[in-house]
Design a protein around this motif. Sequence first.
Motif, PDB file in Angstrom:
ATOM      1  N   VAL A 116       0.855  -1.189   0.000  1.00 48.23           N
ATOM      2  CA  VAL A 116       0.000   0.000   0.000  1.00 48.23           C
ATOM      3  C   VAL A 116       0.893   1.241   0.000  1.00 48.23           C
ATOM      4  O   VAL A 116       1.716   1.415   0.903  1.00 48.23           O
ATOM      5  N   ARG A 121      -2.085   5.529   2.822  1.00 49.93           N
ATOM      6  CA  ARG A 121      -2.227   4.900   4.139  1.00 49.93           C
ATOM      7  C   ARG A 121      -2.986   5.756   5.152  1.00 49.93           C
ATOM      8  O   ARG A 121      -3.435   5.242   6.177  1.00 49.93           O
ATOM      9  N   TYR A 124      -6.145   4.676   7.524  1.00 55.03           N
ATOM     10  CA  TYR A 124      -6.195   3.221   7.611  1.00 55.03           C
ATOM     11  C   TYR A 124      -5.368   2.718   8.792  1.00 55.03           C
ATOM     12  O   TYR A 124      -4.490   3.423   9.298  1.00 55.03           O
ATOM     13  N   ILE A 185      -5.286  -4.389   6.307  1.00 54.40           N
ATOM     14  CA  ILE A 185      -5.202  -2.930   6.372  1.00 54.40           C
ATOM     15  C   ILE A 185      -6.601  -2.421   6.065  1.00 54.40           C
ATOM     16  O   ILE A 185      -7.110  -2.596   4.949  1.00 54.40           O
ATOM     17  N   LYS A 212      -1.665   2.748  13.027  1.00 52.21           N
ATOM     18  CA  LYS A 212      -1.458   3.194  11.652  1.00 52.21           C
ATOM     19  C   LYS A 212      -0.560   2.248  10.871  1.00 52.21           C
ATOM     20  O   LYS A 212       0.174   1.432  11.453  1.00 52.21           O
ATOM     21  N   VAL A 213      -0.606   2.387   9.559  1.00 48.96           N
ATOM     22  CA  VAL A 213       0.100   1.467   8.677  1.00 48.96           C
ATOM     23  C   VAL A 213       1.579   1.833   8.613  1.00 48.96           C
ATOM     24  O   VAL A 213       1.991   2.750   7.898  1.00 48.96           O
ATOM     25  N   THR A 214       2.374   1.108   9.379  1.00 52.17           N
ATOM     26  CA  THR A 214       3.820   1.297   9.393  1.00 52.17           C
ATOM     27  C   THR A 214       4.499  -0.060   9.344  1.00 52.17           C
ATOM     28  O   THR A 214       3.879  -1.099   9.636  1.00 52.17           O
ATOM     29  N   TYR A 260      -3.489  -5.344  -2.606  1.00 56.67           N
ATOM     30  CA  TYR A 260      -3.825  -3.925  -2.799  1.00 56.67           C
ATOM     31  C   TYR A 260      -4.025  -3.649  -4.282  1.00 56.67           C
ATOM     32  O   TYR A 260      -3.264  -4.099  -5.137  1.00 56.67           O
TER      33      TYR A 260
END
Length: 269
Positions: A116, A121, A124, A185, A212-214, A260
């Motif tokens: 992604v 991001r 999300y 996600i 969060k998206v990390t 994705y």
Amino acid sequence: MESQKPKSTIDFKLTPKAKSTSLLLLRHCILDKMPQNYGSTDLAKAQVLLNAYRYQYYRAITAQPENRRAYTYALNCPPCGFNALPKTKTCKNPKVCPWCFVRLRLVKAYRALLAVPVSEREGYQVVAWGRVTLNDGKLPFLRSNYGPHTWCDALVTVQMVVPFVNENVLQGQSKVQLCHSGIQIIPKDCKISKELNRYCIRPALKGKVFGKVTHDNIIKAMVAVLRLEWMALYRPHNLDAFENLVNGYKRSQLIRISPYKADTADTAV
């Protein structure tokens, strides 16, 4: 019955690879599950794991000499995350091989989740869920068009079924059970307790939000649902379970990814 070490067993010289995704996933999802007295470094723990893995194959060879060639090939599979010399081919059996489990399952899942774009991001979060099911011949995967992927409007969903040895089962039950895990996600406003707790899913899914998206949160999510005890599979009294897994699920796809897609983000927000 004494196990016999094949003469063609290769003594690897291992050195950790710098900035290796495979080593990172091996450490967090497999090596960190091992007791501390097995060593304090990745290399020390990997050596213990390699020996345990190989000795179970030695026992299998002793029990089934006709499989000596195939099993010797498999036990010489090089550990992932390390420069292994001399070089050998991988066995490609992630059901029993921790190195190929990382290569063919964890790395694949990790890359799918990181696919992604950073620009997409915002808004999300990373979530993970899992459950344990009986090894009854049916894979517990949930459909992409009617399951958590659509219920949660996910950008990415990775589902994985991992056969593992559970030594705490009731007497008479199979020690081999299935760990069904998912990492997704999804939008931050998605109520996972509502979306995952549906009567049509039994056993129920137990979910957790990781923020969060990390990179770090993806690793934490994978660890939460995919860190299993591999050493149990290699104990002498679990040889039958090991041999069944070596030869089982040959036509089964045990990882499924709803990847994705660029237009997914546009429709999910």
